[in-house]
Design an enzyme around this catalytic site. Structure first.
Site, PDB file in Angstrom:
ATOM      1  N   GLU A  75       0.787  -1.355   0.015  1.00  0.00           N
ATOM      2  CA  GLU A  75       0.084   0.039   0.001  1.00  0.00           C
ATOM      3  C   GLU A  75       0.800   1.348  -0.051  1.00  0.00           C
ATOM      4  O   GLU A  75       0.686   2.035  -0.928  1.00  0.00           O
ATOM      5  CB  GLU A  75      -0.888  -0.001   1.241  1.00  0.00           C
ATOM      6  CG  GLU A  75      -1.725   1.204   1.119  1.00  0.00           C
ATOM      7  CD  GLU A  75      -2.841   1.324   0.099  1.00  0.00           C
ATOM      8  OE1 GLU A  75      -2.547   2.461  -0.822  1.00  0.00           O
ATOM      9  OE2 GLU A  75      -3.885   0.437  -0.270  1.00  0.00           O
ATOM     10  N   ASP A 115       1.066   4.186  -2.938  1.00  0.00           N
ATOM     11  CA  ASP A 115       0.610   5.607  -2.765  1.00  0.00           C
ATOM     12  C   ASP A 115       1.765   6.410  -2.997  1.00  0.00           C
ATOM     13  O   ASP A 115       1.603   7.607  -3.760  1.00  0.00           O
ATOM     14  CB  ASP A 115       0.243   5.615  -1.415  1.00  0.00           C
ATOM     15  CG  ASP A 115      -1.005   4.897  -0.762  1.00  0.00           C
ATOM     16  OD1 ASP A 115      -1.767   4.468  -1.980  1.00  0.00           O
ATOM     17  OD2 ASP A 115      -1.286   4.767   0.267  1.00  0.00           O
ATOM     18  N   SER A 160      -7.112   2.395  -3.950  1.00  0.00           N
ATOM     19  CA  SER A 160      -5.758   2.992  -3.407  1.00  0.00           C
ATOM     20  C   SER A 160      -4.849   3.566  -4.500  1.00  0.00           C
ATOM     21  O   SER A 160      -3.932   4.299  -3.911  1.00  0.00           O
ATOM     22  CB  SER A 160      -5.151   1.852  -2.809  1.00  0.00           C
ATOM     23  OG  SER A 160      -5.590   1.484  -1.342  1.00  0.00           O
TER      24      SER A 160
END
Length: 764
Positions: free
Chosen positions: A338, A342, A604
């Site tokens: 994650e 990002d 995401s």
């Protein structure tokens, strides 16, 4: 290399030192004429024998469960947050200020406040804070600090002290086969304090989850110009061939920054010198990444010349409460996919921006939102603050108690008042965001509690339409360029939906409705192994009211709820064909992709990409002599959308049809938004007989004798606002012209968005 990173961090820290002075200078105008003076509201002696119960301060779902065990009194309860109740006067004053800060005709337009000014004007009085602190200390708790916003107190203790002080038992419960800790009942506090306390955020450990799909590993096939997928880990999707998938599951397309830059026209802004330079984008996380990943990504895709920077750190308050510790484990398979996603894909859209990877350890806090909440909250209350925050985590409002939801909304309102633009992923499981990687069951329609604040912009997920339409050759070159890109222009989009509820897939592949497509799938999938709720999420809030700016655009739902999403960007594809490429520690990117890479997707991805687009706008506003910080993007986005889509009641302009995403580049060349009208996010949902619980908002079309070969008899259906019929008007939810629960306002042409935005903020 290590020395260079240290010097980079120092240079960024020095650059940040100028931010508070700018904020203070602007804030004097923001607070001019504001009168929020009030007397203390704790006027009685605090008596522990006279208590009042605070309603909705435990999770509603807990009431239907039987605890597996009581928590030991000695269990540490670290860094709980006592959420303070602000007066009606100060709540109203804050709403009025934020509305004025987004109104170009107001003298307070884009005049932002500091955390200290926020606390002084919109928190609770020092006298009331001292009363609450004194009571906490008298109960044996350690008060770690009061936030500058004067709306929350960080404190620690044990489960036994919680039971004694708040009159609630901490228990263990099993939910979806996972053990959780939660308070069994609403809390009670001395009646003298009830006017100034909302509740305690941190009495349960239900935290939002990262909103990405299971990562895949792909080996590049130069001859076919695609990736052969391997199973990334034991947690990856089922390795058997999916009978519903397209015939290309043995090959996948990996998008690179060039492709998304071309699709969303950020390239036009790079050509104007707008790369995000000087803008600070913070991605808030609960796990670290390998710091060598980011420079590898930048190098691989030739982004280094834009001058972007990177640092990973733990944001602290001054003085520190100690509630943000380093998660560690940032190497190999322990790093967070994650966090990698990002940081790299915010850079992909804003290659000149400064990327702040702000991480706080979940294990160091039992607060409801753990490390992600703490990282964001500490940044917003810090002396040096980012211009933009992206949060790619979420959980449904049904898993959020009142105190925690109040804390979330307060945090984002403060960010907005300070001028910070916040983008939050809306979720990856259709009409309920809590089932990423699984199937909706036991609950109905819900919305991401992290994203339903009216002070953030919720970002949903889209899919490119070219594969299902058979138009790939029209939109992608047959050869890759020097940075591995092949996109030729904007590519028409549909709603991202990987289930048989994908209406576009059903029609294009077999000429059926989604309902019939799903019924036929039962023939090939009798155990429901490929049932899924994976899709971009959208739905109405059950807590937050619809803001005025969301009511006034064509297609807006006729409800009283804050609705999601606001916008959408690419998140994934039906059949698992299209992904974005990550450069990770275990799978670093090599020239010409001679070694395997990680392929990823989910909302995401959508949120940090939109944060990157906002950074380009912020830099452009700064160069034009306007405010660098723009606050919540949503009010401006909806104002611009009204010009293209029309308002909720008036005549529909010709640009509504013109800006339909199906028109491609030629038709939408002058549009700010690509109105995504294809598909929808109605996905599969189940009701397991053995669980003895119902699943509302589900139209059941069949029964599986033994679901996944383990759960026994199970009803399977599609998410719907009606349990008795299923059609485009009841599907939860179908895409439509204008705004929709499936895609919000759609995606954007960044070049046109910048021009329209600049005109809007200059308008009298």
């Amino acid at each position: 290399m290590k020395t260079e990173r240290v010097m980079l961090s120092v240079s960024i820290a020095v650059a940040l030192a100028s931010l508070p002075a700018i904020a203070v200078a602007q804030a004097s105008t923001a607070l001019a004429g504001l009168n929020t003076a009030e007397a203390p509201r704790v006027t009685q002696t605090v008596d522990n024998r006279v208590v009042s119960t605070l309603g909705n301060t435990h999770l509603a779902l807990i009431s239907a469960l039987t605890p597996t065990a009581a928590v030991a009194d000695s269990l540490p309860m670290n860094h709980m947050q006592l959420i303070l109740q602000r007066s009606a006067l100060r709540k109203s004053a804050l709403q009025s200020l934020i509305a004025a800060q987004h109104d170009p005709s107001s003298p307070k337009f884009h005049q932002w406040v500091t955390p200290a000014e926020f606390g002084e004007n919109f928190g609770i009085t020092d006298a009331d804070i001292n009363s609450v602190k004194s009571w906490l200390i008298s109960q044996g708790f350690t008060v770690n600090g009061v936030y500058p916003n004067k709306s929350q107190i960080d404190f620690s203790g044990t489960a036994g002290q919680v039971r004694q002080a708040f009159h609630t038992q901490m228990n263990r419960y099993t939910v979806n086969k996972v053990s959780h800790i939660a308070n069994a009942s609403d809390i009670s506090i001395p009646s003298a304090l009830q006017n100034v306390i909302v509740g305690v955020a941190g009495l349960n450990d239900f935290r939002p989850q990262p909103l990405h799909v299971a990562p895949q590993v792909g080996q590049f096939n130069a001859g076919k110009r695609n990736f052969t997928l391997k199973q990334a880990s034991a947690s990856s999707t089922n390795s058997q061939v999916n009978p519903m998938a397209l015939a290309f599951t043995n090959g996948a397309r990996g998008f690179v920054p060039y492709d998304l830059n071309t699709m969303y026209n950020t390239t036009a802004l790079y050509n104007k010198g707008l790369t995000g330079k000087g803008i600070n984008i913070a991605v808030v996380e609960d796990s670290d990444m390998d710091v060598s990943d980011w420079p590898n990504f930048v190098s691989q895709f030739n982004l280094g010349s834009y001058g972007g920077t990177f640092m990973q750190f733990q944001p602290q308050l001054t003085p520190s409460t100690g509630n943000c510790t380093d998660p560690g484990n940032a190497t190999g398979d322990e790093e967070s996919i994650e966090t990698v996603l990002d940081s790299e894909w915010s850079t992909a859209m804003a290659p000149g921006a400064n990327i702040w990877v702000a991480t706080c350890n979940d294990a160091g806090s039992t607060n409801f939102f753990g490390g992600v909440y703490t990282a964001a909250n500490n940044l917003i209350n810090a002396t040096s603050r980012p211009d933009i925050i992206s949060a790619s985590y979420g959980y449904g409002e049904g898993y959020t108690d009142t105190a925690s939801k109040t804390a979330i909304d307060l945090m984002w309102a403060q960010a907005d008042a300070e001028g910070i633009s916040v983008f939050v992923s809306t979720g990856d499981s259709g009409s309920n965001p809590s089932f990423n990687g699984s199937i909706i069951n036991g609950v109905g329609v819900d919305a991401n509690s992290f994203a339903t604040s009216p002070n953030v912009t919720g970002v949903g997920g889209s899919d490119t339409a070219d594969v299902l339409d058979g138009t790939t050759k029209k939109y992608f070159s047959s050869t890759l360029n020097t940075v591995y890109g092949s996109a030729l222009s904007y590519v028409p989009e549909i709603t991202w939906n990987q289930s048989c509820g994908n209406t576009t897939a059903a029609q294009q592949l077999v000429g059926l409705t989604a309902l019939q497509f799903c019924k036929n799938a039962l023939i090939y999938d009798p155990e429901g192994l490929y049932a899924t709720s994976e899709s971009g999420s959208g739905g109405p809030s059950s807590v937050d009211r619809k803001p005025a700016w969301q009511r006034q655009v064509h297609g807006a739902a006729k409800d009283q709820s804050r609705d999601l999403p606001d916008v959408s960007l690419f998140a994934g594809s039906y059949g698992g064909y299209s992904w974005v490429i990550l450069c990770t520690g275990d799978y670093p990117c090599a020239q010409n992709f001679t070694t395997p890479v990680v392929l990823e997707g989910g909302t995401s991805l959508s949120s940090p990409m939109f944060a990157g687009i906002q950074a380009l706008i912020d830099q452009g506003m700064s160069k034009a002599g306007l405010s660098t910080d723009q606050g919540n993007a949503a009010p401006t986005l909806y104002a611009l959308a009204r010009s293209e889509y029309g308002d909720a009641t008036g005549a529909v302009p010709s640009t509504l049809a013109q800006c339909d995403a199906d028109n491609g580049t030629k038709g939408t060349a002058k549009c700010v938004f690509h109105n995504i009208t294809g598909g929808g996010n109605s996905t599969q949902c189940i009701e397991v007989e053995a669980f003895a619980e119902t699943t509302p908002d589900c139209y059941f079309y069949g029964t599986i004798a033994n679901f996944e070969g383990f759960y026994g008899s199970t009803k399977i259906g599609l998410t719907s606002t009606s349990a008795t019929k299923y059609n485009p008007t009841t599907a939860a939810y179908a895409a439509q012209p204008g705004w929709s629960f499936a895609n919000g306002l759609g995606s954007v042409n960044a070049g046109n968005l910048y021009s329209a935005w600049k005109a809007f903020v200059n308008a009298p």
